[in-house]
Scaffold this motif. Sequence first.
Motif, PDB file in Angstrom:
ATOM      1  N   GLY A  52       5.562   9.279  -1.270  1.00 37.96           N
ATOM      2  CA  GLY A  52       5.321   9.121  -2.632  1.00 37.96           C
ATOM      3  C   GLY A  52       3.673   9.784  -2.649  1.00 37.96           C
ATOM      4  N   LEU A 133       6.381   8.949  -7.388  1.00 39.37           N
ATOM      5  CA  LEU A 133       6.575   8.078  -7.073  1.00 39.37           C
ATOM      6  C   LEU A 133       4.911   7.517  -6.498  1.00 39.37           C
ATOM      7  CD1 LEU A 133       9.636   8.959  -4.006  1.00 39.37           C
ATOM      8  CD2 LEU A 133       9.815   7.524  -6.134  1.00 39.37           C
ATOM      9  N   SER A 134       4.578   6.049  -6.681  1.00 36.84           N
ATOM     10  CA  SER A 134       3.656   5.466  -6.253  1.00 36.84           C
ATOM     11  C   SER A 134       2.962   6.019  -4.325  1.00 36.84           C
ATOM     12  CB  SER A 134       3.149   4.321  -6.524  1.00 36.84           C
ATOM     13  OG  SER A 134       4.361   3.135  -5.630  1.00 36.84           O
ATOM     14  N   TRP A 237       9.216   0.594  -2.275  1.00 39.88           N
ATOM     15  CA  TRP A 237       8.693   0.524  -3.381  1.00 39.88           C
ATOM     16  C   TRP A 237       9.943  -0.755  -4.027  1.00 39.88           C
ATOM     17  CZ3 TRP A 237       9.902   5.917  -1.796  1.00 39.88           C
ATOM     18  CH2 TRP A 237       8.667   6.254  -1.175  1.00 39.88           C
ATOM     19  N   ASP A 238      10.145  -1.553  -3.153  1.00 37.44           N
ATOM     20  CA  ASP A 238      10.890  -3.077  -3.903  1.00 37.44           C
ATOM     21  C   ASP A 238      12.076  -2.046  -4.221  1.00 37.44           C
ATOM     22  OD1 ASP A 238       8.899  -4.592  -3.520  1.00 37.44           O
ATOM     23  OD2 ASP A 238       8.283  -3.779  -5.204  1.00 37.44           O
ATOM     24  N   ASP A 239      12.769  -1.290  -4.044  1.00 38.56           N
ATOM     25  CA  ASP A 239      13.923  -1.338  -3.920  1.00 38.56           C
ATOM     26  C   ASP A 239      15.425  -1.561  -2.908  1.00 38.56           C
ATOM     27  OD1 ASP A 239      16.260  -0.168  -5.382  1.00 38.56           O
ATOM     28  OD2 ASP A 239      15.342   2.321  -5.528  1.00 38.56           O
TER      29      ASP A 239
END
Length: 268
Positions: A52, A133-134, A237-239
């Motif tokens: 990201g 995306l971060s 990303w917590d996915d």
Amino acid sequence: MDQQSAITRIRELCIELLGERLGPQMAALAQPGFALKPASPDRPPTGRCQAGGPALLEPGTPWPQTTAGTPLSLLAVLDTQELTPWLGDQMPTRLGLVNVFSSVAGISEECTIVCADAARAVEVPAPPLAEALSMVRLHAAPIMTLPAVSGEYDTGDPVLATFDYRAEPDFDEDHWESPVEQFVQGPLREEWHFYCRDEQGFTLGDSQAFGWPHIDSSIGSRADGYAHLLTLSGDLWDDNGFERVMVPPSALRTGRFTNVVREQDGLH
């Protein structure tokens, strides 16, 4: 990690579990790669590797778009100058910074790669219409990989089907299991998972660069001779799940990344 020691240990493991005939064949396929983990105080960033964030492009390089004109998102940047020593002849250093762009909103399956000279590259933020995306700075830890044996329902790497299993003592063409499952995946699947976790600190399905790709539930372009460039786990990303980027093998030698393929795989 010492590469030769790792290769020796993998050969011992394969012979122990697969036998004196199939074991050396499997071990001979071992390839170096990298486990990609979020950087931390005890895992410093590897060069300019990141997931990201802004792209690292040479001045004047346009931000890639889909064929419909929608800006792609930056998935990751691989700093190949830092990675090449472990990979050896697989990739020339002149690739520089490898920017991987893709659609992350399900708009398309398009994926584009843009290389940049590390000495000239500057940060370029995502344009307004791109999903940004971060940024996660990445630590690239050297690992050794084998063709995937952990997929379910015979979804291991297609290269396993090229082995000749007819000389195995228990070979039976009418057996309910396929030869791949019976002679390679079954004996090796669990122990290879433990080896990666306990001796390499890497969980199959986590983010990875180069080497053999992990396969959870599906594989497409490996069957067509594509090489693995990048796997990004949604855990960054917590996915859930992960995305795999495959490229023609010639791209790693020439730097011309045409016909790049992005694949989505299952949960882990």
